[in-house]
Each structure stands twice: as C-alpha cells, then as structure tokens.
Design an enzyme around this catalytic site. Structure first.
Site, PDB file in Angstrom:
ATOM      1  N   LYS A 159      -1.263   3.785   2.175  1.00 47.11           N
ATOM      2  CA  LYS A 159      -0.641   3.335   3.418  1.00 47.11           C
ATOM      3  C   LYS A 159       0.853   3.591   3.336  1.00 47.11           C
ATOM      4  O   LYS A 159       1.583   2.853   2.702  1.00 47.11           O
ATOM      5  CB  LYS A 159      -0.888   1.860   3.687  1.00 47.11           C
ATOM      6  N   ASP A 201       7.466   8.616 -10.201  1.00 49.05           N
ATOM      7  CA  ASP A 201       8.289   9.794  -9.921  1.00 49.05           C
ATOM      8  C   ASP A 201       9.536   9.845 -10.792  1.00 49.05           C
ATOM      9  O   ASP A 201      10.020  10.921 -11.140  1.00 49.05           O
ATOM     10  CB  ASP A 201       8.699   9.825  -8.448  1.00 49.05           C
ATOM     11  N   SER A 225       0.835  -0.061   0.269  1.00 45.63           N
ATOM     12  CA  SER A 225       2.150  -0.154   0.882  1.00 45.63           C
ATOM     13  C   SER A 225       3.265  -0.472  -0.104  1.00 45.63           C
ATOM     14  O   SER A 225       3.677   0.380  -0.862  1.00 45.63           O
ATOM     15  CB  SER A 225       2.128  -1.170   2.024  1.00 45.63           C
TER      16      SER A 225
END
Length: 427
Positions: free
Chosen positions: A339, A325, A314
């Site tokens: 998750k 990214d 999470s």
C-alpha cells in the site's frame, strides 16, 4: 476497547481499526471543517475536497463534474441519506482508502490513532463460517485482562443480548462505553459458560513491546511494533534507549501484521535507526515532491533485522523500505501488503470525517510499492498450520517456536559476527 480483526496471523494490538487503518493508511490529520446547514451542503463539501486534492487528476477516469451534478440534483431529508449518497459517490473512484466516515466512525478513527481508548480491552474477531465472536486476546493490564478473560473465549452475550448472528461492529458498540460503567459478558470456555462483569476504563495502548534474548553472539534486543499510533515514536525511543543500556549486540524489529498508522510516526522511528539517507518521498497529482531524510540522530548503529509479512502495510512499508534501501537492515519474512498511498483525514460537516488519497509514496530507491509490496531479503513463508499455531498460542510469537523469528535471529547472529570481526580488524 475492542479490536476487530479478521484473517491476520499475528494481530496488531492497537485499536478498533477502520477500513483505512486496516489497510495501513499513511495518515495526515487535518483540522475539523466548519459546520454546514443541510445534507446537500455536506455532499458538495466532500465533492469539493476530492476535486481539489485527490491524487489522480482524472479521478480514475470518472467524470467528477457529472458526479457532482447527479448527486446535487437529488433531494435529501436526513443526514443518513446524505451519508449513503456520499459513499455511493466515492465508490465510483474505486479507491478503498478514500472513504467517508459518519460521526461515530470518525470518532473511532481518532481514538484509534491517539493511543488511548475507553472500554474493556478486548481484541475481538469473528469466525467467518460460524459468525461466533471470539476473543483474540485481552490487552495486558486492561479491565478484561484483570477480570480473567482469555484468548479463544467465545462471547455468547453482551449484557442480556445474545451475540448469535450479531455483526462485529454492533458488538463493539455494545461493549464500549463510558468510563466507570459496567458491561457483563457471558463467555464460553471449552464446555463451560462463565459470566464476567467488567468495569469499563480508560486504556492506554502500548504499541511497543520489547525484550532481550541470549544468543550465540550475545544479548539480542527484540522489539515488536504493533501500530504507528501517536505514542509509537516515544515508546520506540524508550525501548531502544533501555536496550542500549543493556548493551545488546543487535536488534530484531518485528513489523509483522502492523497495518500502519500515522505517517510522521514512521519517519520519526526511521530516524532513530538511521543517521543518514532518504526515508520516503511522496508525490501528489501535480508532481510535487516531498522528501523526508534522516537527521544524524540515530540512537544505535548496531546490526538489525526487520520482520515483515503480508500484514505489514503502509507506514510499516515506509520504515522497512527505508531500512532496506539504505542497507541499514536485512528484511526477513514474506512480502508486505503493498500500500503506497497517503491519506489526508479531515473533519467534514458536523462531526463526520473524510479520508482522501492525496499522494503516492516511494522508497529511497524510487520503488513504488503500491500493489507490489516490499520483498524480504530472506524469504520465510509460514504454512497454514504454522499460522494457526501462532494464532492460538500467541506466547510463541518472537520465540524460537516462531519460524520467521528463528530465521531472523539466525540472520542477525551472522550480521553481528561479521560486524564483530570487522571491528576486531580495525583495532
């Protein structure tokens, strides 16, 4: 304080985690709901919240109106009957993160994310086969630590009550208690039985631990983040600031077995490492998009490697996915938990709580990590023997005896060397 952990190699040091927190909830906390007068009103209150805010408008293909009719047509005489009915009702959604908490469970969840606990400071697990209660480790500077409790101690009695076949949650209830009161643990260490009286106290949990290590490219900063609690961002800021003063050459951020926590904490921490770029986007059932971005306030731009594993969930995936990214860091380790759901946690009834999945989150590149997880740039899986060694000898975590850390340091040194060559060329 007792932490219940089962099956985590490098256990988080945070709290007695509820099912939501173990899964690593991206948690929003909402205000306490108004009191209600009957068990049936509590059932309807929970139903209404799901009806208005649940992430899936089809309620995972469940006829939610029919569910309401079924459960409101029953008779309830106690709160406990209502609690059981609510749990049955929510089970039909087949969503482990949408769950009801009775007053005691809700209180524990609020404690978990506050960063402060009352108890003795033991991280506790239960052997799946023998059901013995085993100390993972005492929290540093806690009453249990000061009393001499050690990792691998087996708890035989809590006061005068035997722990044979005792559920771990029942053990937690017995060990926790008001500040200033005493609990006596009878523990087995090797072949010796030891009686240890411990005074309960307020314990401040430190989610961040950091240190420096010498490497071939200079001093490296190592930061281990165990949970995204309310004080995580402040402690992370202090760690980075101190390490910058020590002029470290680069960083290893260890998110292994970090189950997540507060969503805003992950966003704040991401901004400490990133000057620009998206951090995370969330989409609710109406398709409304909320995007969080960096704000040009990074504390450092030095090379960075992030350690992740199957226990990184999470909020850990939000942070590691954003850094990956945006090409701010390389990820080393094994695939994360997977998750990608956000929960809203709010009070209902008279002291109970409800966690509701309200949105999905996506990495800056639009990756939906739910059930898929974050893949590391450099994959280093641990063998069962290596996991067991780190579990038994926790002092090896974050050292060259830790295979994932050793690889992270190797990768970081390469990144530092590349950055130093690039800086030399521009001079």
């Amino acid at each position: 304080m007792v932490v219940s952990k089962s099956g985590l190699v490098v256990s988080a040091t945070a709290v007695m985690l509820t099912a939501v927190a173990v899964a690593g909830a991206g948690i929003h906390l909402s205000s306490q709901a108004s009191f209600r007068e009957s068990p049936k009103e509590l059932i309807d209150e929970v139903w209404q919240i799901i009806e208005k805010s649940y992430v899936d408008g089809t309620f995972n293909q469940v006829d939610w109106t029919a569910v309401r009719n079924e459960y409101l047509n029953r008779s309830y005489t106690t709160d406990e009957q209502a609690y059981e009915a609510i749990r049955e009702m929510l089970d039909q959604l087949n969503d482990p993160y949408t769950r009801f908490m009775d007053p005691e469970e809700f209180k524990n969840m609020q404690i978990d994310t506050s960063g402060e606990l009352t108890g003795v400071g033991i991280q506790l697990t239960q052997d799946e086969e023998s059901k013995k209660l085993i100390v993972i480790s005492p929290i540093e500077d806690s009453p249990a630590f000061d009393a001499g409790v050690q990792a691998q101690d087996i708890i035989l009695k809590i006061d005068d009550q035997s722990t044979k076949d005792m559920d771990i949650n029942d053990a937690v209830k017995l060990i926790r208690g008001p500040v200033g009161t005493e609990v006596t643990l009878t523990i087995k260490r090797g072949n010796e039985e030891i009686v240890v009286p411990i005074n309960r106290a307020k314990i401040e949990i430190h989610p961040v631990r950091y240190s420096t290590q010498n490497s071939s490219t200079g001093t490296v900063g190592y930061i281990r983040l165990n949970t995204f609690s309310a004080n995580a961002a402040d402690e992370m800021r202090e760690a980075i600031t101190d390490l910058e003063k020590q002029n470290v050459s680069g960083y290893i951020l260890d998110l292994r077995s970090n189950p997540g926590g507060l969503l805003y904490a992950s966003i704040e921490i991401a901004r400490m490492w990133m000057d620009q770029g998206d951090i995370v986007s969330t989409v609710d059932r109406r398709g409304e998009l909320d995007r969080q971005r960096a704000n040009n306030r990074a504390l450092t731009d030095k090379p960075m490697v992030v350690l992740i594993d199957g226990g990184s969930a999470s909020a850990s995936e939000i942070l590691s996915g954003a850094l990956q990214d945006n090409e701010r860091a390389l990820l080393v380790g094994s695939k994360s938990f997977g998750k990608g759901l956000v929960q809203s946690v709010r009070g209902v009834g008279n002291g109970s709580g409800l966690a509701v999945t309200i949105a999905k989150y996506f990495t800056p590149d639009g990756r939906d990590i739910n059930h898929e997880g974050i893949e590391p740039d450099v994959k280093v899986d641990l063998s069962e023997a290596q996991r067991e060694e780190l579990r038994k000898e926790r002092t090896k975590i974050g050292t060259l005896d830790d295979p994932q850390y050793a690889k992270a340091l190797e990768v970081l040194n390469q990144e530092i060397a590349t950055a130093q060559k690039s800086q030399a060329k521009t001079k």
